[in-house]
Design an enzyme around this catalytic site. Structure first.
Site, short mmCIF file in Angstrom:
data_model
loop_
_atom_site.label_atom_id
_atom_site.label_comp_id
_atom_site.label_asym_id
_atom_site.label_seq_id
_atom_site.Cartn_x
_atom_site.Cartn_y
_atom_site.Cartn_z
N THR A 136 0.97 -1.15 -0.02
CA THR A 136 0.10 0.13 -0.32
C THR A 136 0.80 1.34 -0.09
OG1 THR A 136 -1.66 -1.15 1.12
CG2 THR A 136 -1.89 1.24 1.30
N TYR A 183 -19.69 -2.58 13.25
CA TYR A 183 -19.82 -3.19 14.73
C TYR A 183 -18.90 -2.16 15.52
CZ TYR A 183 -21.33 -7.41 13.02
OH TYR A 183 -22.25 -8.42 12.68
N ALA A 184 -19.59 -1.55 16.51
CA ALA A 184 -18.97 -0.62 17.49
C ALA A 184 -18.14 -1.60 18.38
CB ALA A 184 -19.98 -0.26 18.34
N CYS A 224 -3.22 -1.96 9.08
CA CYS A 224 -3.60 -1.16 7.85
C CYS A 224 -4.29 -0.05 8.09
CB CYS A 224 -4.33 -1.99 6.80
SG CYS A 224 -3.24 -3.41 6.11
#
Ligand SMILES: NC(=O)c1ccc[n+]([C@@H]2O[C@H](COP(=O)([O-])OP(=O)(O)OC[C@H]3O[C@@H](n4cnc5c(N)ncnc54)[C@H](O)[C@@H]3O)[C@@H](O)[C@H]2O)c1
Ligand SMILES: O=c1ccn([C@@H]2O[C@H](COP(=O)(O)OP(=O)(O)O[C@H]3O[C@H](CO)[C@@H](O)[C@H](O)[C@H]3O)[C@@H](O)[C@H]2O)c(=O)[nH]1
Length: 444
Positions: A121, A257-258, A266
Site C-alpha cells: 500500500t 460493529y462498534a 492497515c
C-alpha cells in the site's frame, strides 16, 4: 508464469502461495534470514487459516521456493511483486524505504523484461518513484532493459487472507502499457469468479483506490463508535441501532460493529498516511483526521469503564484479558487495542492474566520485561481470582463460555466486553455485572 514475490509477510507469503497454487512457479524473497529459514524448514512464521496446508502443498509440488538471494530473485520472475512493509513514518506518511530498496535490487540485477508490480500500500506517485529507481540502477550499469511498473493494491484481510486472495471482490490493475496489462490479465485469470473481477485503470487511481477503501471502512467504524458512545448516554443500544440501519441496502451490514477501536497494520497507518498526503497537497482531510482521533479515544474506552468501576488506582487489582490479537484468526498485534489497554492497566498498577488462541507469543515478545503480565494457555486459567474479565477480540471460542464457572471463579463477576459479543440480558441472568460498548446495560 515465473514469479518473484519480494517480502514474505502477510501479503507476500499469501500471494506467493496462492499464485503457486494455480500453477505458477514462484520464488519468494525476504531479507529476514530467520523467516526464510523457517519457511525452508516447512514452518509458517504467521498464523493464517489455510496457509500451512497451501504452502506445504505447493512446496511439495516444487512450485513454491524461498530465498534470501536478492540477485537470484531479480533474475527469476518475469513478474516481480513488491510486497514489503510501508510502515508509518514519524509524521504519519508511508515510509517507502523498503519499497524503494526492493525496486533498487530489481534494477540492479534484472536481466530481461520485467513487470514490476507494486502490491504494497503506497501513496499516489510511488509507481513513478519505483520506475525512476529502477532506471537509475539500469543506467548505473549501462543496461538498456525494458520494464513496466504496475500498481496492484491488495485487499485481503488477515484471518481470511487465503480466501480473500483466492476469491477477490475485485482485482485492481493500475497500468498504462498494454504489454503489462496483458500479462496481469493472464496472471489473474484463474482468480475471477463467475464474472470479470479485473478493473484496469491508470496507476494513480489504483494507488488512491487502496487508501479510499481503507479510509471508507475505518470511517464506518469510527462513525459507529461515536454513535455507540452517544447511545450509552441516551440509554439506547448500539446493537439495536446497527440492526436498524444495516438492513438498509444503501448502508449494508458490513463494518458496522462498534467496539474498542480498529487496529491492525492497515487502517491506522493508511488513514494517517492519507491525511498526510492531503496536507502535503493543501487539502485538509478533516473527516479522516476525526476518524483517526475517534479511534485513538475509543481504544481507551474500556479502560475508562474499568476506572469508573474500580477507581483510578488499580494497585492490587487483577484482571483477566481475553484477546490480544487485533482481530480473530490472526497472531498480529500491530496497533491492537489490547496494547493500549494493557499499558494503561499496568500504568495504574494492575496485574493481568491474558489468553489468546494465537497471539501469546507475540505478546511475550512485545511485553517481554513486563512482570505484571502473565500469558496463560486456557481462557479459564485467566479467570481465576480476577476482579473482572476484559474481552478485546471476538475469537469464536469466547462467544459461549461457561458463565456459571466464570462467576464462581472470579473475585467478583464483572465483564467488560470490548466487542459486544455478549447480551446484557443473558449476563444479568447469570448475575454478572456487564459493561459493553454502547449497550443498554448498567452504566459504568
Ligand atoms: N497485512 C495485511 O492484511 C495487508 C493487506 C493488504 C495490503 N497490505 C500492505 O502490504 C504491504 C505488506 O504488508 P504485510 O503486512 O505483509 O507486511 P509484513 O511486515 O508482514 O511483511 C513485510 C516483509 O517484507 C520483508 N522485507 C522488507 N524489505 C525487504 C526487501 N528489500 N526485500 C525483501 N523483503 C523485504 C520484511 O522482512 C517482511 O518479512 C504493506 O504495504 C501493507 O500496507 C497489508
Ligand atoms: O465492524 C467492524 C469491523 C472491523 N473492526 C476492526 O477493524 C480492524 C480491521 O479489521 P479488518 O478490516 O477485518 O482486518 P485487516 O486485516 O486490517 O483488513 C483491512 O486492511 C487490509 C490492509 O490494507 C485490507 O486489505 C482489508 O481489505 C481491510 O479490511 C480490526 O481491529 C477489527 O476489529 C471493527 O471494529 N468493527
Amino acid at each position: 508464469m515465473r514469479i518473484t514475490v519480494v517480502g514474505t509477510g502477510y501479503v507476500g507469503l499469501v500471494s506467493g502461495a496462492c499464485l503457486a497454487d494455480v500453477g505458477n512457479d514462484v520464488l519468494c524473497l525476504d531479507v529476514d534470514p530467520a523467516k526464510i529459514q523457517t519457511l525452508q524448514q516447512g514452518g509458517i512464521p504467521i498464523h493464517e487459516p489455510g496457509l500451512p496446508e497451501l504452502v506445504r502443498r505447493n512446496v511439495e509440488a516444487g512450485r513454491l521456493r524461498f530465498t534470501t538471494d536478492v540477485e537470484a530473485a531479480a533474475r527469476y520472475g518475469t513478474v516481480q511483486f513488491i510486497a514489503v512493509g510501508t510502515p508509518p513514518d514519524e509524521d504519519g506518511s508511508a515510509d517507502l524505504q523498503y519499497v524503494l530498496a526492493a525496486a533498487r535490487n530489481i534494477g540492479r540485477y534484472m536481466d530481461g523484461y520485467r513487470v514490476v508490480v507494486d502490491k504494497s500500500t503506497v501513496p499516489v506517485g510511488t509507481a513513478d518513484k519505483v520506475r525512476a529507481t529502477i532506471a537509475e540502477e539500469l543506467a548505473a550499469r549501462g543496461a538498456a532493459i525494458d520494464y513496466s511498473v504496475v500498481s496492484n493494491p491488495e485487499f485481503l484481510k488477515e484471518g481470511a487472507a487465503v480466501e480473500d486472495f483466492m476469491r477477490p471482490d475485485r482485482i485492481i490493475i493500475g497500468a498504462d502499457d498494454e504489454r503489462a496489462i496483458d500479462c496481469m490479465r493472464e496472471l489473474y485469470a484463474p482468480f475471477q469468479r463467475n464474472h470479470a473481477r479485473q478493473l484496469v485503470m491508470d496507476v494513480r487511481s489504483a494507488e488512491l483506490a487502496k487508501y479510499a477503501a481503507n479510509a471508507m471502512l475505518a470511517t464506518r467504524i469510527s462513525f459507529m463508535n461515536e454513535l455507540a458512545n452517544l447511545a450509552e448516554t441516551l440509554g439506547a443500544d448500539i446493537e439495536q441501532v446497527r440492526q436498524g440501519i444495516g438492513s438498509d441496502p444503501r448502508i449494508g451490514w458490513h463494518f458496522l460493529y462498534a467496539g474498542c477501536g480498529y487496529g491492525g497494520s492497515c487502517f491506522p497507518k493508511d488513514v494517517k498516511a492519507l491525511v498526510r498526503t492531503g496536507r502535503e497537497h493543501g487539502h485538509e482531510l478533516g473527516l479522516l483526521a476525526a476518524v483517526e482521533a475517534i479511534n485513538r479515544r475509543q481504544k481507551l474506552r474500556v479502560v475508562d469503564k474499568v476506572v469508573r468501576r474500580f477507581g483510578e488506582d488499580l494497585r492490587g487489582r487483577h484482571f483477566a484479558l481475553w484477546g490480544l490479537a487485533f482481530k480473530p484468526e490472526t497472531d498480529d498485534m500491530r496497533e491492537a487495542p489490547s496494547r493500549v489497554v494493557l499499558e494503561e492497566l499496568f500504568a495504574r498498577g494492575a496485574t493481568v492474566a491474558a489468553y489468546d488462541p494465537a497471539a501469546s507469543r507475540e505478546a511475550r515478545r512485545i511485553f517481554g520485561q513486563e512482570t505484571r503480565l502473565g500469558c496463560v494457555e486456557r481462557p479459564m486459567q485467566a479467570i481465576e481470582g480476577a476482579d473482572a474479565l476484559i474481552v478485546l477480540t471476538e475469537w469464536k471460542e469466547f462467544r459461549s463460555p461457561d458463565f456459571e464457572r466464570i462467576r464462581a471463579q472470579m473475585r467478583q463477576p464483572v465483564v467488560f466486553d470490548g466487542r459486544n459479543i455478549y447480551e446484557p440480558a443473558v449476563m444479568r441472568r447469570y448475575g454478572i455485572e456487564y459493561f459493553g460498548i454502547g449497550r443498554r446495560c448498567r452504566a459504568a
